[in-house]
Motif scaffolding. Structure first.
Motif, PDB file in Angstrom:
ATOM      1  N   ARG A 167       0.732  -1.216   0.043  1.00  0.00           N
ATOM      2  CA  ARG A 167       0.124   0.040   0.058  1.00  0.00           C
ATOM      3  C   ARG A 167       0.984   1.285   0.113  1.00  0.00           C
ATOM      4  NH1 ARG A 167      -5.704   0.226   2.919  1.00  0.00           N
ATOM      5  NH2 ARG A 167      -5.862   2.629   2.735  1.00  0.00           N
ATOM      6  N   TYR A 168       1.986   1.119   0.614  1.00  0.00           N
ATOM      7  CA  TYR A 168       2.978   2.375   0.646  1.00  0.00           C
ATOM      8  C   TYR A 168       4.304   2.523   0.080  1.00  0.00           C
ATOM      9  CZ  TYR A 168      -0.526   3.094   4.563  1.00  0.00           C
ATOM     10  OH  TYR A 168      -1.484   3.477   5.387  1.00  0.00           O
ATOM     11  N   LEU A 169       4.508   1.370  -0.582  1.00  0.00           N
ATOM     12  CA  LEU A 169       5.551   1.207  -1.380  1.00  0.00           C
ATOM     13  C   LEU A 169       5.416   1.133  -3.121  1.00  0.00           C
ATOM     14  CD1 LEU A 169       7.771  -1.401   0.566  1.00  0.00           C
ATOM     15  CD2 LEU A 169       7.942   1.057   0.717  1.00  0.00           C
ATOM     16  N   THR A 170       6.312   1.971  -3.514  1.00  0.00           N
ATOM     17  CA  THR A 170       6.159   1.811  -5.015  1.00  0.00           C
ATOM     18  C   THR A 170       7.273   1.054  -5.721  1.00  0.00           C
ATOM     19  OG1 THR A 170       4.622   3.725  -5.291  1.00  0.00           O
ATOM     20  CG2 THR A 170       5.742   2.966  -7.369  1.00  0.00           C
ATOM     21  N   LYS A 171       7.265  -0.066  -6.662  1.00  0.00           N
ATOM     22  CA  LYS A 171       8.441  -0.472  -7.216  1.00  0.00           C
ATOM     23  C   LYS A 171       8.973   0.133  -8.388  1.00  0.00           C
ATOM     24  CE  LYS A 171      10.449  -4.989  -8.277  1.00  0.00           C
ATOM     25  NZ  LYS A 171      10.038  -6.363  -8.237  1.00  0.00           N
ATOM     26  N   GLU A 172      10.134   0.553  -8.561  1.00  0.00           N
ATOM     27  CA  GLU A 172      10.755   1.052  -9.855  1.00  0.00           C
ATOM     28  C   GLU A 172      11.986   0.100 -10.133  1.00  0.00           C
ATOM     29  OE1 GLU A 172      11.503   5.181  -9.607  1.00  0.00           O
ATOM     30  OE2 GLU A 172       9.481   5.896  -9.517  1.00  0.00           O
ATOM     31  N   GLY A 173      11.791  -0.647 -11.043  1.00  0.00           N
ATOM     32  CA  GLY A 173      12.699  -1.582 -11.250  1.00  0.00           C
ATOM     33  C   GLY A 173      13.243  -2.324 -10.178  1.00  0.00           C
ATOM     34  N   GLU A 174      14.600  -2.283  -9.659  1.00  0.00           N
ATOM     35  CA  GLU A 174      14.810  -3.203  -8.485  1.00  0.00           C
ATOM     36  C   GLU A 174      14.923  -2.269  -6.933  1.00  0.00           C
ATOM     37  OE1 GLU A 174      15.305  -6.625  -8.481  1.00  0.00           O
ATOM     38  OE2 GLU A 174      14.992  -6.248 -10.794  1.00  0.00           O
ATOM     39  N   THR A 175      14.046  -0.989  -7.196  1.00  0.00           N
ATOM     40  CA  THR A 175      13.943  -0.435  -6.007  1.00  0.00           C
ATOM     41  C   THR A 175      12.583  -0.180  -5.459  1.00  0.00           C
ATOM     42  OG1 THR A 175      16.051   0.928  -6.864  1.00  0.00           O
ATOM     43  CG2 THR A 175      14.694   1.945  -5.298  1.00  0.00           C
ATOM     44  N   TYR A 176      12.410  -0.146  -4.213  1.00  0.00           N
ATOM     45  CA  TYR A 176      11.220   0.249  -3.526  1.00  0.00           C
ATOM     46  C   TYR A 176      11.018   1.458  -2.953  1.00  0.00           C
ATOM     47  CZ  TYR A 176      10.256  -4.706  -4.242  1.00  0.00           C
ATOM     48  OH  TYR A 176      10.125  -6.137  -4.747  1.00  0.00           O
ATOM     49  N   ILE A 177      10.213   2.480  -3.317  1.00  0.00           N
ATOM     50  CA  ILE A 177      10.117   3.619  -2.879  1.00  0.00           C
ATOM     51  C   ILE A 177       8.998   3.816  -2.007  1.00  0.00           C
ATOM     52  CG2 ILE A 177      10.314   6.259  -3.677  1.00  0.00           C
ATOM     53  CD1 ILE A 177      10.997   5.191  -6.255  1.00  0.00           C
ATOM     54  N   VAL A 178       9.366   4.620  -0.714  1.00  0.00           N
ATOM     55  CA  VAL A 178       8.168   5.018   0.141  1.00  0.00           C
ATOM     56  C   VAL A 178       7.453   6.204  -0.434  1.00  0.00           C
ATOM     57  CG1 VAL A 178       7.649   5.554   2.359  1.00  0.00           C
ATOM     58  CG2 VAL A 178       9.876   4.192   1.845  1.00  0.00           C
ATOM     59  N   SER A 179       6.312   6.001  -0.153  1.00  0.00           N
ATOM     60  CA  SER A 179       5.257   7.073  -0.358  1.00  0.00           C
ATOM     61  C   SER A 179       5.497   8.566   0.007  1.00  0.00           C
ATOM     62  CB  SER A 179       3.840   6.787  -0.117  1.00  0.00           C
ATOM     63  OG  SER A 179       3.450   6.740   0.998  1.00  0.00           O
ATOM     64  N   SER A 180       5.349   9.634  -0.570  1.00  0.00           N
ATOM     65  CA  SER A 180       5.654  10.906  -0.103  1.00  0.00           C
ATOM     66  C   SER A 180       5.003  11.244   0.995  1.00  0.00           C
ATOM     67  CB  SER A 180       5.653  12.059  -1.242  1.00  0.00           C
ATOM     68  OG  SER A 180       4.328  11.873  -1.797  1.00  0.00           O
ATOM     69  N   SER A 181       3.684  10.775   0.872  1.00  0.00           N
ATOM     70  CA  SER A 181       2.636  11.250   2.191  1.00  0.00           C
ATOM     71  C   SER A 181       3.216  10.611   3.507  1.00  0.00           C
ATOM     72  CB  SER A 181       1.437  10.725   1.553  1.00  0.00           C
ATOM     73  OG  SER A 181       1.320   9.377   1.522  1.00  0.00           O
ATOM     74  N   LEU A 182       3.743   9.469   3.288  1.00  0.00           N
ATOM     75  CA  LEU A 182       4.290   8.891   4.475  1.00  0.00           C
ATOM     76  C   LEU A 182       5.639   9.246   5.043  1.00  0.00           C
ATOM     77  CD1 LEU A 182       3.128   6.034   6.160  1.00  0.00           C
ATOM     78  CD2 LEU A 182       4.996   4.854   5.148  1.00  0.00           C
ATOM     79  N   LYS A 183       6.392   9.728   4.119  1.00  0.00           N
ATOM     80  CA  LYS A 183       7.457  10.570   4.635  1.00  0.00           C
ATOM     81  C   LYS A 183       7.267  11.742   5.386  1.00  0.00           C
ATOM     82  CE  LYS A 183      10.371   9.096   0.585  1.00  0.00           C
ATOM     83  NZ  LYS A 183      11.167   9.685  -0.613  1.00  0.00           N
ATOM     84  N   LYS A 184       6.145  12.587   5.108  1.00  0.00           N
ATOM     85  CA  LYS A 184       5.863  13.725   6.067  1.00  0.00           C
ATOM     86  C   LYS A 184       5.640  13.444   7.243  1.00  0.00           C
ATOM     87  CE  LYS A 184       4.154  16.037   1.832  1.00  0.00           C
ATOM     88  NZ  LYS A 184       2.866  16.231   1.188  1.00  0.00           N
ATOM     89  N   ARG A 185       5.291  12.180   7.685  1.00  0.00           N
ATOM     90  CA  ARG A 185       5.039  11.672   8.989  1.00  0.00           C
ATOM     91  C   ARG A 185       6.104  11.593   9.714  1.00  0.00           C
ATOM     92  NH1 ARG A 185      -0.293  11.877  10.898  1.00  0.00           N
ATOM     93  NH2 ARG A 185      -1.764  10.988   9.416  1.00  0.00           N
ATOM     94  N   ILE A 186       7.278  11.481   9.273  1.00  0.00           N
ATOM     95  CA  ILE A 186       8.658  11.230   9.968  1.00  0.00           C
ATOM     96  C   ILE A 186       9.659  12.272   9.916  1.00  0.00           C
ATOM     97  CG2 ILE A 186      10.269   9.526  10.287  1.00  0.00           C
ATOM     98  CD1 ILE A 186       8.628   7.490   8.918  1.00  0.00           C
ATOM     99  N   HIS A 187      10.346  12.780  11.085  1.00  0.00           N
ATOM    100  CA  HIS A 187      11.408  13.400  11.038  1.00  0.00           C
ATOM    101  C   HIS A 187      12.757  12.687  11.313  1.00  0.00           C
ATOM    102  CE1 HIS A 187      13.885  16.741  13.542  1.00  0.00           C
ATOM    103  NE2 HIS A 187      14.118  16.920  12.109  1.00  0.00           N
ATOM    104  N   PHE A 188      13.357  12.560  10.249  1.00  0.00           N
ATOM    105  CA  PHE A 188      14.693  11.942  10.548  1.00  0.00           C
ATOM    106  C   PHE A 188      16.025  12.762  10.869  1.00  0.00           C
ATOM    107  CE2 PHE A 188      12.539   8.718   7.643  1.00  0.00           C
ATOM    108  CZ  PHE A 188      12.751   7.424   8.535  1.00  0.00           C
TER     109      PHE A 188
END
Length: 514
Positions: A167-188
């Motif tokens: 639901r939250y990951l998008t596959k591009e080739g061999e890479t999995y990318i976290v959705s931008s909406s979820l990234k906004k929930r986390i401060h690294f």
């Protein structure tokens, strides 16, 4: 590397980062320092200290000393616990929640948390949250911010959460990318946990599979910091293998059908918080620390606090007065690894009496250890020599303090008097903590063969057993369970942190059912 250089680097990493670094990590650190500074830097202590004191260099150096093993939904039972019990409880608070992923590595844990909490909010009931995630490695934090992962971020442990991952990951080739909406929930952000945690208002903190890398003093400092950073009745999650080593007067061990966790007791009033903030960390002021902890403990024993603790079904809490009292003077015993042969029958009378005596002596804390050490060093009066119970209690105490010089003196003297399962086990602990796992294993085997009811030796191997060979893995756990049943009334828990045998049995049964 010379012993002198090794000692200097080891001392600094423990003081600055709280980490007890292995020799191979220190060798890498030495190479880094020689390449990026003057190769003769080790001959100029002042220059070395100034270089190592730089905040920027502390972050650079950390990458040599930390292990960044991580993947999505690691240790599934914790996420079952969150989904079924913790998140519904939090949702009833009707306010935004603050969550912390400490030692987050490359961010898989923080993203797993965010996925689970967002999924719960969308499918069960509204849940507003923000996650703070930090790690001492700047490199790992940069990877986490990117939110791009390879297939290595997925393991069998965590596979059944694919319906959420998809639901939250998008596959591009061999890479999995976290959705931008979820990234906004986390401060690294990069941060050293030894510098404390702020703001002091987290409802949930995860500090998993990192505590074991810190020294005894570092662990105590971190636990105090975590407690102060939690809201009242906030929840702490540690790695499953770390649970028995967690020991703090204001953390209750709780059990759910899915996992063990810790909760900050609600009796931590403002006066107690003030006292907790005063606790010193310099070894020379250990007596001051114990005095401060005693003041906090006395606050916690007020009638309202006792009544609240009594309402809990947790066995450690229900019988906690003595446990909370003794934990203030005896730090936790670190984990070890072992493999034991089939047990041989043993007497269940003398060992029981001996272990109970040892447990009683341990309640006196460091006083017993120091008294025994003085008696050994004097050796003037043979009739006044310490007995086996006193020697074993002193060795347990010195090991808990990671005072290896004191441990060696006491254990050597004890082994001259009598070789038992107790002395073999403690020699194993000594070797393991001295980074000699192979030698430690030999002594654990001997301890188990001398007494089949001495379950601490069996527990050590089963706790850290590799899951690759499932048959052997299960055999080790079952042998530990059998030993616990044999020795459940023998007070052997004094060797392994003070928790009841039933507590360790529940941990093993949970591992067996995975």
């Amino acid at each position: 590397m010379s012993d002198d250089v090794l000692e200097k680097l080891s001392s600094w990493t423990e003081k600055a980062l709280g980490i007890k670094a292995a020799e191979d990590a220190l060798l890498q650190l030495k190479g880094y320092l020689e390449k990026n500074t003057n190769p003769d830097i080790f001959n100029f202590p002042g220059t070395l200290e100034r270089f190592l004191s730089s905040p920027e260099e502390r972050f650079n150096i950390a990458r040599f000393l930390t292990i960044n093993e991580t993947y999505f939904f690691r240790e599934e039972p914790h996420f079952d616990l969150l989904l079924k019990e913790i998140l519904p409880r939090f949702a009833r608070r009707k306010r935004p929640l603050r969550v912390c992923s400490a030692a987050t590595s490359m961010g898989c844990e923080a993203y797993s948390l965010a996925m689970l909490m967002d999924y719960y909010s969308r499918t069960v009931e509204k849940l507003d949250f923000q996650i703070e995630a930090f790690d001492v490695s700047r490199d790992m934090i940069e990877i986490a911010k990117q939110g791009r992962y390879s297939v290595n971020a997925f393991r069998n442990d965590g596979n059944r959460w694919r319906y959420i991952l998809d639901r939250y990951l998008t596959k591009e080739g061999e890479t999995y990318i976290v959705s931008s909406s979820l990234k906004k929930r986390i401060h690294f952000f990069p941060h050293n946990i030894m510098d404390g945690i702020e703001p002091l208002a987290f409802d949930l903190i995860l500090f998993r599979n990192a505590l074991i890398y810190f020294s005894a003093e570092g662990r105590r400092r971190i636990l105090d910091s975590l407690v102060k950073a939690l809201t009242e009745e906030g929840v702490l999650l540690f790695g499953i293998s770390e649970i028995p080593s967690v020991n703090h007067p204001f953390l209750q061990n709780r059990q759910s059908p899915d996992a063990f966790y810790f909760q900050k007791i609600s009796a931590l009033t403002d006066p107690a918080v003030e006292i907790l903030s005063e606790i010193p960390w310099e070894p020379r002021r250990a007596s001051d620390r114990r005095a401060a902890e005693r003041r906090i403990f006395n606050l916690a024993r007020k009638p309202v606090a006792v009544e609240r603790r009594a309402q809990s079904s947790d066995r450690r809490t229900l019988g906690s007065d003595r446990r909370y009292d003794t934990c203030l003077s005896r730090p936790e015993t670190p984990h070890s690894a072992a493999f034991s042969p089939p047990p041989r029958p043993s007497s269940r009378i003398a060992p029981s009496r001996t272990a109970k005596n040892i447990s009683s002596l341990l309640e006196q804390g460091e006083a017993t250890a120091e008294r025994v050490l003085r008696a050994i060093k004097s050796r003037t009066d043979k009739t006044a020599e310490p007995g086996e119970d006193e020697l074993i209690a002193a060795a347990v105490c010195f090991l808990s303090l990671e005072d290896f010089a004191g441990t060696e003196i006491v254990l050597t003297f004890a082994e001259e008097k009598q070789v038992s399962a107790f002395t073999k086990f403690l020699r194993g602990e000594y070797n393991y903590l001295s980074n000699k796992p192979g030698e430690a294993e030999v002594f654990y085997k001997e301890a188990a063969s001398l007494d089949g009811a001495f379950w601490p030796a069996f527990y050590r191997v089963s706790l850290l057993a590799a899951e690759g060979n499932r048959t052997l893995y299960e055999v080790k756990i079952k042998k530990a369970l059998e030993s616990i049943e044999l020795g459940k009334d023998l007070s052997y828990e004094c060797f392994i942190g003070g928790f009841s045998p039933d507590y360790y049995r529940r941990i093993l049964e949970k591992r067996l059912s995975k």
